[in-house]
Design a protein around this motif. Structure first.
Motif, PDB file in Angstrom:
ATOM      1  N   LEU A   1       0.833  -1.200   0.000  1.00 30.98           N
ATOM      2  CA  LEU A   1       0.000   0.000   0.000  1.00 30.98           C
ATOM      3  C   LEU A   1       0.872   1.256   0.000  1.00 30.98           C
ATOM      4  CD1 LEU A   1      -2.795  -0.960   2.584  1.00 30.98           C
ATOM      5  CD2 LEU A   1      -2.779  -1.278   0.100  1.00 30.98           C
ATOM      6  N   ILE A   2       1.971   1.208   0.762  1.00 29.56           N
ATOM      7  CA  ILE A   2       2.888   2.348   0.806  1.00 29.56           C
ATOM      8  C   ILE A   2       3.525   2.562  -0.563  1.00 29.56           C
ATOM      9  CG2 ILE A   2       5.036   3.195   1.803  1.00 29.56           C
ATOM     10  CD1 ILE A   2       4.279   1.752   4.395  1.00 29.56           C
ATOM     11  N   ALA A   3       3.981   1.483  -1.186  1.00 25.65           N
ATOM     12  CA  ALA A   3       4.624   1.592  -2.501  1.00 25.65           C
ATOM     13  C   ALA A   3       3.664   2.129  -3.549  1.00 25.65           C
ATOM     14  CB  ALA A   3       5.163   0.221  -2.926  1.00 25.65           C
ATOM     15  N   ALA A   4       2.371   1.834  -3.383  1.00 27.69           N
ATOM     16  CA  ALA A   4       1.372   2.301  -4.346  1.00 27.69           C
ATOM     17  C   ALA A   4       0.884   3.709  -4.041  1.00 27.69           C
ATOM     18  CB  ALA A   4       0.188   1.341  -4.352  1.00 27.69           C
ATOM     19  N   GLY A   5       1.358   4.298  -2.947  1.00 27.35           N
ATOM     20  CA  GLY A   5       0.934   5.648  -2.588  1.00 27.35           C
ATOM     21  C   GLY A   5      -0.436   5.707  -1.951  1.00 27.35           C
ATOM     22  N   LEU A   6      -0.966   4.564  -1.553  1.00 34.40           N
ATOM     23  CA  LEU A   6      -2.290   4.517  -0.932  1.00 34.40           C
ATOM     24  C   LEU A   6      -2.223   4.691   0.582  1.00 34.40           C
ATOM     25  CD1 LEU A   6      -3.790   1.532  -2.965  1.00 34.40           C
ATOM     26  CD2 LEU A   6      -4.266   3.973  -3.264  1.00 34.40           C
ATOM     27  N   LEU A   7      -1.039   4.538   1.145  1.00 31.63           N
ATOM     28  CA  LEU A   7      -0.850   4.662   2.589  1.00 31.63           C
ATOM     29  C   LEU A   7       0.502   5.322   2.825  1.00 31.63           C
ATOM     30  CD1 LEU A   7      -2.133   3.829   5.364  1.00 31.63           C
ATOM     31  CD2 LEU A   7      -0.718   1.761   5.240  1.00 31.63           C
ATOM     32  N   GLN A   8       0.551   6.235   3.756  1.00 35.74           N
ATOM     33  CA  GLN A   8       1.775   6.977   3.995  1.00 35.74           C
ATOM     34  C   GLN A   8       2.406   6.581   5.326  1.00 35.74           C
ATOM     35  OE1 GLN A   8       3.053   8.983   1.673  1.00 35.74           O
ATOM     36  NE2 GLN A   8       1.264   8.490   0.394  1.00 35.74           N
ATOM     37  N   PRO A   9       3.744   6.444   5.362  1.00 33.06           N
ATOM     38  CA  PRO A   9       4.408   6.237   6.654  1.00 33.06           C
ATOM     39  C   PRO A   9       4.053   7.391   7.592  1.00 33.06           C
ATOM     40  CG  PRO A   9       5.934   5.848   4.847  1.00 33.06           C
ATOM     41  CD  PRO A   9       4.701   6.439   4.233  1.00 33.06           C
ATOM     42  N   GLY A  10       3.786   7.065   8.832  1.00 26.50           N
ATOM     43  CA  GLY A  10       3.378   8.077   9.791  1.00 26.50           C
ATOM     44  C   GLY A  10       1.878   8.218   9.912  1.00 26.50           C
ATOM     45  N   ALA A  11       1.122   7.569   9.012  1.00 26.83           N
ATOM     46  CA  ALA A  11      -0.337   7.652   9.082  1.00 26.83           C
ATOM     47  C   ALA A  11      -0.833   7.045  10.379  1.00 26.83           C
ATOM     48  CB  ALA A  11      -0.970   6.947   7.884  1.00 26.83           C
ATOM     49  N   GLU A  12      -1.872   7.639  10.947  1.00 25.80           N
ATOM     50  CA  GLU A  12      -2.445   7.131  12.190  1.00 25.80           C
ATOM     51  C   GLU A  12      -3.665   6.274  11.881  1.00 25.80           C
ATOM     52  OE1 GLU A  12      -4.663   8.885  16.161  1.00 25.80           O
ATOM     53  OE2 GLU A  12      -2.976  10.013  15.310  1.00 25.80           O
ATOM     54  N   LEU A  13      -3.735   5.118  12.526  1.00 22.15           N
ATOM     55  CA  LEU A  13      -4.856   4.200  12.359  1.00 22.15           C
ATOM     56  C   LEU A  13      -5.612   4.078  13.674  1.00 22.15           C
ATOM     57  CD1 LEU A  13      -3.177   1.268  10.359  1.00 22.15           C
ATOM     58  CD2 LEU A  13      -4.101   3.413   9.491  1.00 22.15           C
ATOM     59  N   ALA A  14      -6.912   3.818  13.575  1.00 25.47           N
ATOM     60  CA  ALA A  14      -7.738   3.640  14.767  1.00 25.47           C
ATOM     61  C   ALA A  14      -8.555   2.366  14.643  1.00 25.47           C
ATOM     62  CB  ALA A  14      -8.664   4.834  14.956  1.00 25.47           C
ATOM     63  N   TYR A  15      -8.731   1.673  15.763  1.00 26.41           N
ATOM     64  CA  TYR A  15      -9.522   0.437  15.819  1.00 26.41           C
ATOM     65  C   TYR A  15     -10.515   0.581  16.966  1.00 26.41           C
ATOM     66  CZ  TYR A  15     -10.343  -4.422  17.462  1.00 26.41           C
ATOM     67  OH  TYR A  15     -10.898  -5.584  17.931  1.00 26.41           O
ATOM     68  N   GLN A  16     -11.805   0.729  16.615  1.00 23.26           N
ATOM     69  CA  GLN A  16     -12.873   0.883  17.611  1.00 23.26           C
ATOM     70  C   GLN A  16     -13.343  -0.508  18.009  1.00 23.26           C
ATOM     71  OE1 GLN A  16     -14.449   4.192  18.522  1.00 23.26           O
ATOM     72  NE2 GLN A  16     -14.898   2.842  20.248  1.00 23.26           N
ATOM     73  N   GLN A  17     -12.830  -1.023  19.141  1.00 17.27           N
ATOM     74  CA  GLN A  17     -13.188  -2.376  19.548  1.00 17.27           C
ATOM     75  C   GLN A  17     -14.630  -2.462  20.045  1.00 17.27           C
ATOM     76  OE1 GLN A  17     -10.568  -4.052  22.481  1.00 17.27           O
ATOM     77  NE2 GLN A  17     -11.465  -6.102  22.324  1.00 17.27           N
TER      78      GLN A  17
END
Length: 722
Positions: free
Chosen positions: A277-293
């Motif tokens: 995903l990073i190589a394709a430019g769809l996700l950037q290093p440093g991006a923040e992710l959230a998981y609502q359990q």
């Protein structure tokens, strides 16, 4: 003398080491130069769910204590399986190490390799597998196989090849195979460099029966090997950084371009990773992710690292979203791609994954360099999986048989490589099958469902009667496993469990036993609960103890402890079957679905043993036929004409039988009133059946193929006068 930098630029000829490789010699077995030695070469090619590419491991082991192993992530495709390409790699390194220092007999189970070496020996130094680039590399280096061809031709009298039916039939072959697997695991990141080195030493010393003491190295491990002035030297690239990162372009490989790597996601069935995903430019290093359990609770947080990992707030890092989610949520398993959302837009990782796969599908469709039939099949499979996910999300999971399911990958049966590709394709679409397509028979119906998002999966506490069949934690772990032969593989497709209730009468139970000629019958309180079992033995014991015994007295309640899930490996219950004679099996909904007896196990092994023994008998008959009809020189000439080697009658392979019997002069000498081409065509089909049996394909040989084996054996015996 050129500098190291000049060498790298091609100022002198350099042979590049594989990124992952090791070569050593055991001190106790050193022999004088010029001595005759044997060496086995083996390749190992398997799909890997998490490796950057699917590695080709290789290994060789020689009787004088020399051994080597390693791996490459080459993209150059040969005509033939990836395992053949890996074994060709082993061939190169063995030749470079052992020839011309010794008189070498190489052992391989690939006739193609014997034909290749024989062509080199007689001067066909441009012979190579189809698709191999014979030209010098841009750096000026000679192509590896062209170098090997030249060396073999120069020392043709020092190298012979013996084709064995199976590398496992020789101790050297078994050792080389273990070394090849070590190389594969090392490059796939399953072993460290040190662990691989220790493992290789253990394999070589144990196989050859000597103490694990190596010949001391005369130079540092990463310096070039000494070589004659007129021969290429080694440029070591085995320690150029992170061992688990992709290797730089190999000298005989096509470039590992980003677009080609992307196509592998669709064509060869590799799991998408965050780094894709990073190589394709769809996700950037440093991006923040959230998981609502849970609704109302503070979401779990994670950050994408430069290396394509997820870093939790406490600093721990994980390679896969699922492992990160399961850890932070403190549950057994979570489908991480579905639950992690990129902030602030809220897209899930799975949505980004689907976007990448759609882009790749369009690229493959536009790429004229990709085989069109293969590309079209991949795009069609992608569309079918997308439709299946949409149907599953709408509550209408697609249902079909395993046989119909694997047809989407162009398969008639299942093996480990095929299972890994299917598993990866399903995972990339957030799908799995219920029941597990690997754990049931080919004509069993399965459903294609979306991975659960509650993190729980199914448990042994699933309420009776509920629509269970939820994927287990293994389904969402992002790790493919080889599950082997399971209880579900043994259950007949048309089985309908016969059972009685705990309040039944003796007459009801005995009638049920008699009408179907059963030795035991299940006693169920509900379709999900085993109360025990009644057998002829338990009835006899109850009546013997008390002539007035009731039906309840005859119930063997210890059978309640012999209930196993359909995905349980057969090997894990053999002892129980041996002690008690039968076990109960639960299906994917926790319903008691069948009884497996010791007789069922015998039947299953008979499916494998029968073709195995028939192939053995055909092999013996063909060997006797050729040995009693032709002299060694005639056989050798026929094999040579077919570009195969020949050493002795007792070491001939089916390919060599084909070569002799397909020789026009030999066929005339046989004087059989049969058509040669038809006979050879059938023998070639049986050779393919033989390969399936010897490679332990989990699905049984089809009855029609077993009958072909029987007919061919009868034909040989009829015309041989036996």
């Amino acid at each position: 003398m050129a500098t190291a930098q000049e060498a790298k630029r091609g100022a002198i000829s350099v042979i590049r080491r594989d990124r992952w490789m090791r070569e050593e010699q055991l001190q106790q077995l050193v022999v004088a130069e010029g001595s005759h030695i044997e060496a086995a070469i083996v390749g190992c090619y398997q799909l890997h769910a998490t490796a950057y590419e699917h590695p080709r491991g290789w290994g060789y082991l020689a009787s004088d204590g020399h051994y080597g192993f390693g791996a490459t992530t080459t993209r150059r495709k040969f005509d033939g399986p990836g395992e053949l390409a890996a074994e060709v790699r082993a061939l190169f390194w063995a030749i470079r190490k052992l020839v011309p220092a010794y008189q070498v007999t190489l052992l391989t189970d690939y006739p193609e390799i014997a034909a290749l070496v024989d062509a080199w020996r007689v001067g066909e130094v441009t012979a190579a597998p189809s698709g191999y680039d014979r030209s010098n590399r841009p750096s000026g280096r000679e192509a590896k196989l062209m170098y090997a061809a030249r060396r073999v031709h120069q020392h043709a009298d020092l190298l012979t090849v013996r084709v064995v039916d199976d590398y496992a039939n020789t101790s050297l072959g078994r050792g080389a195979d273990q070394l090849a697997v070590l190389g594969w695991r090392w490059s796939a990141g399953e072993l460290t460099k040190d662990a691989a080195g220790v493992g290789g030493l253990a394999v070589a010393s144990k196989t050859l029966g000597v103490h694990p003491i190596l010949v001391p190295r005369m130079e540092a491990p990463h310096e070039a090997e000494s070589a004659p002035d007129d021969e290429p030297r080694l440029e070591d690239e085995s320690d150029t950084g992170d061992e688990h990162l992709p290797a730089t372009n190999e000298s005989n490989d096509m470039p590992n371009s980003p677009s080609r790597v992307r196509r592998e996601l669709l064509i060869n069935g590799r799991r998408v990773r965050l780094s894709d995903l990073i190589a394709a430019g769809l996700l950037q290093p440093g991006a923040e992710l959230a998981y609502q359990q849970r609704i109302g609770e503070t979401p779990h947080r994670a950050t994408v690292t430069e290396r394509g990992r997820l870093r939790l707030s406490d600093g721990r890092e994980f390679d896969t979203p699922s492992r990160a989610a399961a850890t932070v949520a403190d549950v057994r398993a979570v489908p991480g791609w579905a639950v992690w959302q990129v902030q602030p837009d809220g897209h899930t990782l799975h949505q980004l994954r689907v976007r990448l796969l759609k882009d790749v599908a369009e690229e493959v469709g536009e790429d004229q360099g990709e085989p069109q039939e293969e590309a079209a099949a991949a795009r069609q499979r992608f569309a079918a999986l997308e439709d299946a996910r949409a149907e599953a999300e709408a509550g209408r999971p697609r249902e079909l048989t395993v046989r119909e399911f694997i047809k989407q990958w162009g398969l008639d049966d299942r093996d480990r490589t095929a299972n890994l590709q299917i598993d990866a394709d399903l995972a990339n679409h957030g799908l799995t099958t219920v029941p597990d397509f690997r754990a049931v028979s080919l004509d069993k119906s399965i459903r294609m469902v979306v991975l659960p998002q509650d993190g729980g999966g199914s448990t042994s506490e699933t309420p009776a009667g509920s629509d269970a069949g939820e994927p287990t934690p293994a389904d969402v772990s992002e790790e493919s496993v080889d599950i082997g032969l399971t209880l579900g593989n043994l259950l007949p497709d048309d089985m309908s469990l016969v059972w009685v209730s705990p309040t039944a009468s003796f007459e009801q139970a005995i009638t049920a036993l008699e009408v179907d000629d059963f030795s035991q019958i299940a006693v169920l309180a509900t379709p999900y609960t085993v109360d025990g079992a009644v057998t002829w033995e338990s009835i006899a014991k109850a009546k013997h103890r008390n002539p007035a015994a009731t039906f309840s007295d005859a119930i063997d309640r210890s059978a309640r402890d012999r209930v196993f899930d359909y995905g349980t490996r057969l090997l894990d219950v053999l002892k129980t079957l041996q002690q008690h004679g039968f076990i109960f099996v639960r299906d994917e909904k926790k319903k008691i679905s069948g009884i497996i007896t010791a007789a069922d196990v015998v039947r299953k092994y008979d499916e494998t043993a029968t073709p195995f023994f028939l192939i053995g008998e055909i092999d013996q008959e063909l060997r006797l036929l050729i040995q009693n009809t032709f002299d060694e020189e005639t056989v050798r000439q026929a094999c040579t004409s077919a570009r195969l080697s020949f050493k002795a009658f007792d070491s001939m392979s089916i390919s060599q039988y084909q070569a002799v019997l397909n020789n026009e002069n030999c066929w005339k000498q046989l004087s059989w009133p049969l058509d040669r081409q038809t006979f050879i065509a059938r023998l070639d089909k049986l050779r393919k059946v033989r390969n399936n049996v010897m490679h332990f394909n989990p699905d049984p040989v089809r009855p029609k193929d077993v009958q072909k084996l029987r007919n061919f054996l009868r034909l040989i015996r009829q015309y041989s006068g036996r």
